[in-house]
Design an enzyme around this catalytic site. Sequence first.
Site, PDB file in Angstrom:
ATOM      1  N   LYS A  82     -28.942 -40.236  58.233  1.00 32.76           N
ATOM      2  CA  LYS A  82     -29.931 -39.842  59.248  1.00 32.76           C
ATOM      3  C   LYS A  82     -31.339 -40.334  58.913  1.00 32.76           C
ATOM      4  CE  LYS A  82     -30.871 -35.151  57.501  1.00 32.76           C
ATOM      5  NZ  LYS A  82     -32.304 -35.308  57.235  1.00 32.76           N
ATOM      6  N   ASP A  83     -31.571 -40.725  57.660  1.00 35.41           N
ATOM      7  CA  ASP A  83     -32.881 -41.255  57.277  1.00 35.41           C
ATOM      8  C   ASP A  83     -32.987 -42.765  57.466  1.00 35.41           C
ATOM      9  OD1 ASP A  83     -33.806 -38.753  56.493  1.00 35.41           O
ATOM     10  OD2 ASP A  83     -33.101 -38.995  54.430  1.00 35.41           O
ATOM     11  N   ARG A 130     -36.395 -33.430  67.493  1.00 36.17           N
ATOM     12  CA  ARG A 130     -35.057 -33.259  68.060  1.00 36.17           C
ATOM     13  C   ARG A 130     -34.623 -31.798  68.026  1.00 36.17           C
ATOM     14  NH1 ARG A 130     -30.446 -32.198  65.632  1.00 36.17           N
ATOM     15  NH2 ARG A 130     -31.400 -32.494  63.590  1.00 36.17           N
ATOM     16  N   ARG A 131     -34.775 -31.168  66.867  1.00 32.94           N
ATOM     17  CA  ARG A 131     -34.401 -29.762  66.756  1.00 32.94           C
ATOM     18  C   ARG A 131     -35.287 -28.887  67.625  1.00 32.94           C
ATOM     19  NH1 ARG A 131     -33.881 -30.301  60.234  1.00 32.94           N
ATOM     20  NH2 ARG A 131     -31.673 -30.892  60.152  1.00 32.94           N
ATOM     21  N   ARG A 148     -42.728 -28.649  56.391  1.00 34.14           N
ATOM     22  CA  ARG A 148     -42.297 -29.810  55.604  1.00 34.14           C
ATOM     23  C   ARG A 148     -41.916 -29.341  54.210  1.00 34.14           C
ATOM     24  NH1 ARG A 148     -43.903 -34.928  55.730  1.00 34.14           N
ATOM     25  NH2 ARG A 148     -42.338 -35.098  54.096  1.00 34.14           N
ATOM     26  N   VAL A 151     -35.645 -28.635  50.458  1.00 29.79           N
ATOM     27  CA  VAL A 151     -34.913 -27.424  50.843  1.00 29.79           C
ATOM     28  C   VAL A 151     -35.497 -26.190  50.179  1.00 29.79           C
ATOM     29  CG1 VAL A 151     -32.694 -26.243  50.664  1.00 29.79           C
ATOM     30  CG2 VAL A 151     -32.762 -28.632  51.378  1.00 29.79           C
ATOM     31  N   ARG A 154     -38.853 -25.154  51.710  1.00 32.49           N
ATOM     32  CA  ARG A 154     -38.736 -24.547  53.043  1.00 32.49           C
ATOM     33  C   ARG A 154     -38.175 -23.127  52.962  1.00 32.49           C
ATOM     34  NH1 ARG A 154     -37.440 -29.375  57.396  1.00 32.49           N
ATOM     35  NH2 ARG A 154     -38.237 -31.084  56.133  1.00 32.49           N
ATOM     36  N   CYS A 242     -35.651 -42.598  64.167  1.00 34.18           N
ATOM     37  CA  CYS A 242     -34.952 -41.319  64.014  1.00 34.18           C
ATOM     38  C   CYS A 242     -35.912 -40.143  64.094  1.00 34.18           C
ATOM     39  CB  CYS A 242     -34.209 -41.304  62.665  1.00 34.18           C
ATOM     40  SG  CYS A 242     -35.253 -41.681  61.241  1.00 34.18           S
TER      41      CYS A 242
END
Length: 310
Positions: A82-83, A130-131, A148, A151, A154, A242
Amino acid sequence: MARHIVVGSRRSKLALTQTRWVIRQLDSLGFSYTFEIKEIVTKGDKIVDRMLSKVGGKGLFVKEIEQALLEGEIDFAVHSVKDMPAELPPGLELACVPKREDPRDCLISKRNQTLDSLPDGAVIGTSSLRRAAQILHARPDVKIKWIRGNVDTRLRKLREEDYDAIILAASGLKRIGLSDEVITQYLEPDICLPAVGQGALGIECRASDQELKGLLTYIHHEPSGLAVMAERAFLAEMGGSCHVPVACYAEMNAQELVLTGLIASPDGKTVLKERVSGHDPVQLGRQAAQRLKERGAEQILDQVRKELEQ
C-alpha cells in the site's frame, strides 16, 4: 561460496518485523544464502508533523529504498504494497508477493465501542483521506482528527489525547502481535474498502537479478499476487497516488478475480463504487477505473488535488 544478500527495510518496528519474517521464510528453504538487514530512513519517516497527502503522495516510504536498490547497496526490499506507487523506476521489479495478511481496516476505540455505537460527534483519528471519507459516509456526525506516527504512537495518542477511536490496518497489528489485544471492530470492505495492496507485502528487486528472482518464487503466493496486480492496475489508471480517497480490493472467487474499486469525496458525501470480475488482473483494474471515470471520478480527484495544494 554462499551469496550474501542485503535486504533493505524501513526502521519502524512493523517494517523490521515484516522484513525479518520474509528472511525467515527464505532461510527455511535450506539454500546456502546469508542475509543482512540494512535499515533505511525514508522521507515519509522524517515528516511527522504534516499530512502525507500534502507533501506528495507518491513513494514517500520507498524512494530512498529504491535508490539503494538501483545503486546496488541492497539486493531486495520488503515493502507494504500500500506504500508503493503504481509505477516502479526502470530497472526495478515487484518480484514477489507472499500470502496476503488480513486486508481490512479496524477500529480501536477507547471505550470498546463499535463504529455504530460511538456517540454523536465522536472524534476518530486517521491520517488517511480514504479512511476518513468512508467513515464520514457511514457516520456523517463524527469528527475526523488528523493523527500520525507508528502503531505504538497512535495507540498512545488514543489513550492520552481527545480521540474516541482510531483506524488502523488490521494486518500491521496482527504482524506485531497486538490484534487480539487492541482491535475493537474489524471494518468489512462494504463499510471501509481497503487501500490498494493493504495487507500484502511486496518484495522489490533489480529486474536483472535472475538468481534472486528465482529464489523469491518459492515464497510467492499466486492468488495474492494476482489480486495485487489488479489493484495496482486500478491505481495506475486512477493516477497512481496512494494518498487520495481511492480504494480497491480484489480477491479470488472460485476461478476468477472479483475487484471492487472506489473513489470518494473527502467529506464522504459522494462515494462511487464499481465491482467487476474476470480473469485478466490488469484488464480488471483498468476496467473498474474507467467505469468510475465515466461516473465523474476524475472531477472528484481534481478537486481533491486542488484542496491539497492550498
